[in-house]
Design an enzyme around this catalytic site. Structure first.
Site, PDB file in Angstrom:
ATOM      1  N   ALA A  80       0.871  -1.182   0.000  1.00  0.00           N
ATOM      2  CA  ALA A  80       0.000   0.000   0.000  1.00  0.00           C
ATOM      3  C   ALA A  80       0.907   1.230   0.000  1.00  0.00           C
ATOM      4  CB  ALA A  80      -0.893  -0.006   1.232  1.00  0.00           C
ATOM      5  N   LYS A  81       0.262   2.382   0.037  1.00  0.00           N
ATOM      6  CA  LYS A  81       1.018   3.643  -0.049  1.00  0.00           C
ATOM      7  C   LYS A  81       2.101   3.754   1.007  1.00  0.00           C
ATOM      8  CE  LYS A  81      -2.299   6.777  -2.105  1.00  0.00           C
ATOM      9  NZ  LYS A  81      -3.637   7.104  -1.654  1.00  0.00           N
TER      10      LYS A  81
END
Ligand code: GLU
Length: 330
Positions: free
Chosen positions: A248-249
């Protein structure tokens, strides 16, 4: 006689809720390569029913990113939001069988009654004790503005997975009566996927193994709707960050768009994804077609793949050395 066309089909089904990153890319690449190696028809389906989470432009960006990587398809893009009537018809059939019922109880109501969210998924179990007294009664699907739930039978479902092996799930315990129609007046993911896979002739579902428990729910819907054939599932381990959480980010910017904007050759990205599939000795630049010719499900690690900042640095440094080797954490 030459063999006829394969009766099999698969789908690439991005949700336009954000940009495609390296983790999504690996699953799409494997899905595409299996299909092309085995002659399955490929449907591109945009799963844009998740109302508030859909981002404008994300579908077009996903299509662009898949093409940049070297993937193609035979049909679509089909947008789920374009026509809700097939989902309404399925709801009508389920309602007539008494398999679904409207319930205005919110997640907060269920939580307040002591049903804790499932670890990892964030989902709350909706137990049978919350059913209205007339659940199970045949009815008409006449109220599109209230959420509807599926009356989940208390049974184990076997997911015979082409990669993960035989998995047993128990939707009644994992999730209970799950939502099939949302308060936004739209089909929920579980219903939409089953209706579309069936009507688009999808026989092969290849996706991340976070969806194995969903496969149990989806098989229950196939059975309640008397849909055949049920698909063959291939659930692949997810790509994770060094902290063990799904990519994820927080693990850095691994969007395909970002690598593309930085001038990275997509074949370098494919080489990294190939490395994550256990392929060694690949050339510095590997096209999707070359990946297809080499892919072997047996070399894909059974444990999650781990992405680290060194992988990102390797993509950007353009050297000929092989991608950094990673021991994934289980
Ligand atoms: N649209 C889903 C996703 O992007 C995939 C659903 C599926 O493969 O069934 O995660």
């Amino acid at each position: 006689m030459p063999p006829g066309p394969s009766p099999h089909a698969t789908r690439l089904a991005p949700s336009p809720t954000g940009a495609l990153h390296l983790g999504n890319a690996r699953t799409f690449l494997v899905n595409w390569a299996l299909a092309r190696a085995r002659g399955w028809r490929i449907v591109l389906r945009i799963e844009d029913l998740d109302g508030p989470r859909i981002r404008p432009g994300a579908a077009e960006a996903a299509i662009d990113a898949l093409q940049w990587l070297g993937l193609d398809w035979d049909e679509g893009p089909h947008y789920q939001s374009a026509d809700l009537s097939p989902y309404r018809e399925a709801m009508e059939r389920l309602a007539r069988r008494g398999s679904v019922y409207p319930s205005a109880l919110s997640r907060a109501d269920v939580e307040a009654a002591g049903s804790a969210p499932q670890e990892g998924s964030g989902e709350v179990v909706f137990p049978a004790s919350f059913r209205p007294p007339d659940a199970g009664t045949p009815r008409s699907f006449d109220d599109h503005a209230t959420p509807w739930r599926f009356l989940t039978p208390d049974a184990e479902v076997i997911v015979d997975d082409a990669f993960a092996g035989e998995r047993r799930v128990r939707p009644a315990g994992d999730i209970g009566d799950f939502i099939v129609w949302t308060r936004h007046g739209q089909p929920a993911y579980q219903l939409a996927v089953v209706v579309d896979d069936h009507r688009q002739g999808v026989t092969q579902v290849v996706r991340g193994d976070d969806l194995i428990s969903s496969a149990g729910r989806q098989l229950l819907l196939y059975r309640a709707l008397s849909l055949v054939p049920e698909p063959t599932y291939t659930h692949l381990p997810l790509v994770r960050g060094a902290d063990g959480r799904r990519l994820a980010k927080r693990h850095g910017d691994t969007r395909l768009d970002t690598y593309r904007a930085a001038g990275i050759d997509p074949r370098r990205v494919v080489r990294l994804l190939a490395h994550w599939c256990g392929l060694t000795g690949t050339p510095p630049l590997l096209s999707a077609a070359e990946f297809r010719d080499r892919l072997d499900l047996r070399t894909i690690p059974r444990e999650p793949v781990m992405f680290t900042p060194e992988d990102d640095a390797w993509l950007k440094d353009r050297s000929d050395r092989p991608p950094p080797s990673r021991r994934a954490r289980g």
